[in-house]
Design an enzyme around this catalytic site. Sequence first.
Site, short mmCIF file in Angstrom:
data_model
loop_
_atom_site.label_atom_id
_atom_site.label_comp_id
_atom_site.label_asym_id
_atom_site.label_seq_id
_atom_site.Cartn_x
_atom_site.Cartn_y
_atom_site.Cartn_z
N SER A 1 -9.62 1.98 2.96
CA SER A 1 -8.72 2.72 2.10
C SER A 1 -7.71 1.85 1.36
CB SER A 1 -7.96 3.77 2.91
OG SER A 1 -7.13 3.12 3.88
N LYS B 1 0.87 -1.18 0.00
CA LYS B 1 0.00 0.00 0.00
C LYS B 1 0.91 1.23 0.00
CE LYS B 1 -3.86 2.03 2.67
NZ LYS B 1 -4.69 1.88 3.89
N SER C 1 -9.97 -0.35 7.12
CA SER C 1 -9.35 -0.16 5.81
C SER C 1 -8.68 -1.38 5.22
CB SER C 1 -8.33 0.99 5.87
OG SER C 1 -8.99 2.23 5.83
#
Lengths: 479, 483
Positions: free
Chosen positions: B151, B76, B175
């Site tokens: 996210s 990420k 997330s």
Amino acid sequence: MEWEAVIGLEIHTQLATASKIFSGSSTRYGAPPNSQASLVDLGYPGVLPVLNAEAVHMAIRFGLATGCTVARRSVFARKNYFYPDLPKGYQISQYELPIVYGGHLDIVMEDGRVKTIGITRAHLEEDAGKSLHEDFQGLSGIDLNRAGTPLLEIVSEPGLRSAGEAGNYMRAIHTLVRYLGISDGNMQEGSFRCDANVSIRPMGESELGTRTEIKNLNSFRFVEKAIQVEIERQTDVLEDGGSVVQETRLYDADRNETRAMRGKEEANDYRYFPDPDLLPVVVGEALIERLQADLPELPAAKRVRFAEQYGLTAYDADVLTANPESADYFEAAVNASRSASPKTVANWFQGELTAILKREGVDVADTRVDAATLATLLDRIADGILSGRMGKDVLEALWNGEGSVDGIIEARGLRQISDAGAIEALVDRAIEGFPEQVAQYRSGRTKVIGFLVGQVMKSSRGKANPRQVNEMLRRKLAG
Amino acid sequence: MHDATIAQLAEALRTGKVSAVELAEHFLARIERFGGDLNAFITVTPESARAQAERADARLAAGDSTPLTGIPIAHKDIFCTRGVRTSCGSRMLDNFISPYNAAAVERLEAAGAVMLGKTNMDEFAMGSSNENSHYGPVRNPWDRDTVPGGSSGGSAAAVAARLVPGATGTDTGGSIRQPAALCGITGIKPTYGRVSRWGMVAFASSLDQAGTLARTAEDAALMLKVMAGPDPRDSTALPDPVPDYIAGLAKPIGSMTIGVVDDFFDDGLDSDNAQRVRDALAVMERLGATLKSIRLENIGLSVPAYYVVAPAEASSNLSRFDGVRFGHRAEGAGDLTELYMRTRGEGFGAEVKRRILTGTYVLSAGYFDAYYLQAQKVRQLISEDFARAFREVDVIAGPTTPTPAFPLGQKVDDPVEMYLNDIYTIGAPLAGLPALSMPCGLVRGLPVGLQLVGPHLSEGRLLRAAHGFQRETDWHTLAPPGI
């Protein structure tokens, strides 16, 4: 109307840790800009603070030395504001739960009385960097070497009543942190500075007046002068029927006045909240006991002991204990000396040696004449081998690196003439050479003996023992 | 090859059936083919991937390998990666090349994992749909007109689309778990402090936790084992040693007691979604688990408490983005205040600004007690509710999300509606507890997840329960159509 000043100080003392409070960067002073700023100090994305245990120990030592309560649990908070030399946009500081609180320190006032000043709290925090506004063609430079340097902010109760008291309190704290070895106390480098909260009220009134805060005072003299002019300013304002505005002010040393700070200080809301990156600081009993046991003899105790043990005046004891290096030097010289009295050691240390140190701009710690050498010199004087006058010359020679005490005495042929026969010959020659003065002495104008002693000393080229010369002259002139 | 799990690929690498370089090339080609369409990656790093793969092959040949040596992964874009842009999905950090590696990156690299790139995400991890990225929304591989969740939407989409077999993610309010559910994969958010936060760009420091997104519980266990552990650079990292999650997987679910929060099955939950979750619970029962109905008294307050605490911390964490030392800097500002205002005005997107404003407000003098302190008290109550529940049950199971993936654009104008998507996931981080989401079926052709929450440091138990479930079911093997 008679006014009373009410003063409290917030002293920021830089702790003498090798590395910063939340990073491994060095705290050394004077390095090239930004050469001691790690990613943590720069506030890079993703970095985290890790508390330096040594800074915590130092803060606890201070607390123990001032009778504070050591918090079993204290918390770091974030103080949020924007400024270019504050890399994270917040300063990590202790807010609601400081590491130590509720202590006190005795100060000696102008009239010699001792007054106890309350210490509200002392808390740990990180210093900010420096903004440099010169040398950048109208732009500003940022040096983050200082960012993250550990500070102990020591907050006093508003118990000080004059500029002089405030100065004495600041000196006492300075002496204490030096004794504890938690700060170098170097004011030129900003290691020890303070903010002063000042208000005045009619004498006898118990309610506090509106205060102003004078920021960033970095010498004892400036603290005293700034507070004095601020008291005078507030007195003028109130006596003219005005009112004091609560504000932050700066002291202008060139004009000897305080001025309101403009702009950024107005109505800041720092939005303090506990820093989620740091765990609460939990201090156990064992650590407190260990640090308590490791405390050195503190200035007040040493002052009393010096006066008693060495028969010194309160003044001498006070001067000698003003910093740990002086006290250690004095005590080492006394211990090393065979025949000089502590009073003599004190006089030479405070007089001749201090004069040289001042002249050369050198601290006691860096003296070129160590305590053992001074002790030897004073022994030679006490033993009558050197006169006091010669001793001063030898001290200068020692400072200039001309060798040992005895080596210098030999090399310069300074050995004092104490041989009774040799002195008698010189005295006889003087009595023969100056019949007029001899007659005056015998007719009762005994002051003229000084002239005759001087003549003998001159003819011995300063080497005759003046005490012996004096005694022998009196005896012969009387006889 | 791309349908294989990490465990299977590790075996193929160990036995020489495939080389790390071949694996890297295969997945890089897939990223090339599907990446643009899904927008799952912000940065692809083929050159460093090939170099890492070569080193991995050398280690494999030398017998100096770990189960992750040669396994392609993605990070990420919230994890700092040395020499590679670390944008956090923000214009603010579009030009930020990190000078250092995050702890999680460092550990995976040391184990020999091969990084193929950095995945798309909601800006500064603020979002539940991945529509808040400076680099555009990520599309759900199951239906490109729906969101992947957020996210960690890029990581979830990349794993679901078989562009990488595993990826890192972070979870602050859901997330990892929410996008895992919406993309039909397995994601675990460990106990707060289990994985070091060093090098993870901070959103809400007291909630942020790194974890993994993979297709199976076994793969998640393989990655987590490497990522977890103490770290002197993070004071909040837990000192506890990391158990062997893999060894623990073999144990049967046996007599596990599973708590079910009845209140979660109310009107807010899509009825088909609810049915898939009930079906999954029935599987657990069949495996020997006992279901027990429980109540979490204050869980209904978790969303408001979260949306006070998280923005408060974020407002402070994001203060460092001021245009002075790194990242975006507005051109031609006349003075300092203008530099700050324009830099931050240009650099941050709307949702980030909304949360900075909210956070600044709740920390302000006069509001602090009513909002921030009150939210902390609620947080404490929620923690106590969980603690009480875990005296009776081993894990708590329920839906991960109220619905399957929703259409792109549907909730962007309604932040509250968007925030309610996290209603089931927010409790665990508020209490610092580990939680996992795994696929438990399809609703109208889209995957939904079963969430398991456990007590402090019960990652092993959650992974074992998920692994047991995955041995009985094949929801986790379903691939999006056309992939």
